[in-house]
Design an enzyme around this catalytic site. Structure first.
Site, mmCIF file in Angstrom:
data_model
loop_
_atom_site.group_PDB
_atom_site.id
_atom_site.type_symbol
_atom_site.label_atom_id
_atom_site.label_comp_id
_atom_site.label_asym_id
_atom_site.label_seq_id
_atom_site.Cartn_x
_atom_site.Cartn_y
_atom_site.Cartn_z
ATOM 1 N N ASP A 190 0.865 -1.539 -0.469
ATOM 2 C CA ASP A 190 -0.112 -0.211 -0.042
ATOM 3 C C ASP A 190 0.933 1.391 0.062
ATOM 4 O O ASP A 190 0.464 1.907 -0.778
ATOM 5 C CB ASP A 190 -0.690 0.015 1.215
ATOM 6 C CG ASP A 190 -2.656 0.932 0.766
ATOM 7 O OD1 ASP A 190 -2.274 1.065 -0.531
ATOM 8 O OD2 ASP A 190 -2.927 1.032 2.428
ATOM 9 N N HIS A 236 -6.250 -1.146 -8.135
ATOM 10 C CA HIS A 236 -6.392 -2.342 -6.445
ATOM 11 C C HIS A 236 -8.224 -2.211 -7.471
ATOM 12 O O HIS A 236 -9.078 -3.143 -7.239
ATOM 13 C CB HIS A 236 -6.262 -1.442 -5.435
ATOM 14 C CG HIS A 236 -6.884 -2.183 -4.707
ATOM 15 N ND1 HIS A 236 -8.330 -1.581 -4.438
ATOM 16 C CD2 HIS A 236 -6.627 -3.036 -3.516
ATOM 17 C CE1 HIS A 236 -8.655 -2.443 -3.404
ATOM 18 N NE2 HIS A 236 -8.040 -2.711 -2.710
ATOM 19 N N HIS A 272 -4.452 2.453 -7.010
ATOM 20 C CA HIS A 272 -5.809 2.616 -6.118
ATOM 21 C C HIS A 272 -6.533 2.007 -7.215
ATOM 22 O O HIS A 272 -7.322 1.423 -6.385
ATOM 23 C CB HIS A 272 -5.387 3.563 -5.651
ATOM 24 C CG HIS A 272 -5.119 3.622 -3.872
ATOM 25 N ND1 HIS A 272 -4.044 3.354 -3.546
ATOM 26 C CD2 HIS A 272 -5.199 2.900 -2.649
ATOM 27 C CE1 HIS A 272 -3.195 3.413 -2.605
ATOM 28 N NE2 HIS A 272 -4.379 2.670 -2.011
ATOM 29 N N HIS A 299 -5.277 -5.619 0.609
ATOM 30 C CA HIS A 299 -5.681 -4.396 0.028
ATOM 31 C C HIS A 299 -4.056 -4.248 -0.408
ATOM 32 O O HIS A 299 -3.839 -3.848 -1.593
ATOM 33 C CB HIS A 299 -5.605 -3.217 1.099
ATOM 34 C CG HIS A 299 -5.859 -2.228 -0.116
ATOM 35 N ND1 HIS A 299 -7.361 -0.896 -1.142
ATOM 36 C CD2 HIS A 299 -5.711 -0.265 0.352
ATOM 37 C CE1 HIS A 299 -6.164 -0.012 -0.739
ATOM 38 N NE2 HIS A 299 -5.707 -0.117 -0.669
#
Length: 365
Positions: free
Chosen positions: A171, A257, A254, A271
């Site tokens: 992340d 993602h 992101h 995540h």
């Protein structure tokens, strides 16, 4: 538009800090609502209860049902109101934090975040990522304020599985590259303004810390110890990445993602693991230079972050499924538009396939 940087009201990190939670919490409320998993309560519930001993506070523990969805948020809001709690405390991982922050927002109470893992940069932000009950990305809920306190007990985090710390590195890996993309495109950051010198500096230091300390930290946690490298990576995953992404902005990693959440083969991943592949895809989309790609891919391989479709669990890539993910990533409601180049679903699909090809090349497949 002004340059803006925001952060939690207070950030405390150190060994054994969870035992001190009452001294901070009693300044914010007298009847805390504590959102925690059943496993988390067994693990650290006693520490929290001991801290509040003799404070006169009434603790209300509630088990998290596993997904930061509208239904879960609404369920918890109703309980907080019914019990008359005046403070929300989220203890655990990213989805618990995001849920706790949303609940506190809707009931208009202070919120404390207590990570027991360093798997995402969610603790410090004024953001909740809302998913469907089945775990598919639905929307961002932007909150008016950051948490009142982020309390990080590094002893507890170091005892969690190393994969969780590595997920946090995944992340955090995106932070600098997304901030740079937002800076290049002059995009508005999550904080609501343009990027400050402080934000881009924090994001860069976050990346440098991962490269310099990441492997050492992973090995230390696998060996069951909390070293200086572990302390530094916890700070990078939590504070540097949290402030860096929020005051720097989100872009390709992101959004990609979020696109990947529609592929069921990826649902077992954390995540940060999906974000790491999103970072690699973003760099391919931007046609990053070979030295940078080499550094990022090597780092991911060294710590165990995904660099191929197979690593994501996609053993037999299906073009239609990948195009669906690419289309979701390129949605005008997401952050791919913050890239300093024209982005289409076809380009995202090509970058994903290109990232997988690079990963396979480095693995010698």
């Amino acid at each position: 538009m002004a340059n803006i940087i925001i952060s939690p009201a207070k950030y405390v990190q150190g060994k054994g800090e969870l035992a001190n939670i009452a001294q901070y919490a009693t300044k914010l409320g007298k009847k805390p609502f504590i959102l925690i998993s059943e496993g988390g309560k067994k693990r650290v519930g006693g520490i929290i209860e001991d801290s509040f001993k003799d404070t006169g506070c009434e603790l209300v523990f509630e088990a998290f049902h596993g997904e930061c969805s509208k239904n879960e948020i609404n369920r918890l809001v109703a309980i907080v109101k019914e019990k008359g709690c005046d403070l929300v405390i989220g203890v655990g991982g990213g989805k618990i934090f995001d849920t706790a922050k949303a609940v506190a927002y809707y009931v208009e109470s202070p919120v404390i975040v207590c990570p027991t893992i360093a798997a995402t940069d969610a603790p410090c932000s004024a953001l909740t990522v809302v998913y469907t009950d089945d775990g598919v990305f639905e929307e961002y809920l932007w909150l008016p304020a950051n948490p009142n306190l982020v309390l990080v007990d590094t002893d507890i985090i170091a005892k969690a599985p190393a994969r969780l710390l590595v997920s946090g590195m995944g992340d955090a890996l995106a932070t600098y590259f997304e901030a740079k993309a937002c800076q290049a495109s002059n995009a508005t950051s999550c904080a609501g303004g343009h990027i400050t010198i402080a934000a881009i500096t924090l994001a860069k230091v976050c990346y440098q810390t991962l490269i310099e300390e990441g492997v050492k930290a992973k090995l230390a946690v696998e060996a069951g110890v909390c070293t200086t490298a572990v302390e530094k990576v916890i700070e990078a995953n939590t504070l540097l990445s949290g402030m860096g992404f929020e005051s720097g902005g989100l872009a390709g990693a992101h959004a990609i993602h979020n696109g990947l959440t529609c592929i069921k083969d990826c649902h077992h991943l954390y995540h940060g693991e999906k974000v790491a592949f999103g970072t690699l895809t973003q760099l391919v989309l931007e046609n990053a230079d070979e030295d940078l790609l080499d550094e990022v891919i090597t780092f991911c391989m060294d710590v165990g972050l995904p660099t191929t479709f197979a690593d994501l669990g996609i053993e037999h890539p299906d073009k239609d499924a990948l195009m669906e993910a690419a289309t979701l990533a390129a949605s005008p409601d997401d952050t791919l538009g913050n890239e300093p180049l024209e982005v289409t679903p076809d380009k995202v699909y090509a970058a994903m396939v290109g990232a997988d090809a690079l990963g396979r090349y480095y693995k010698g497949l």
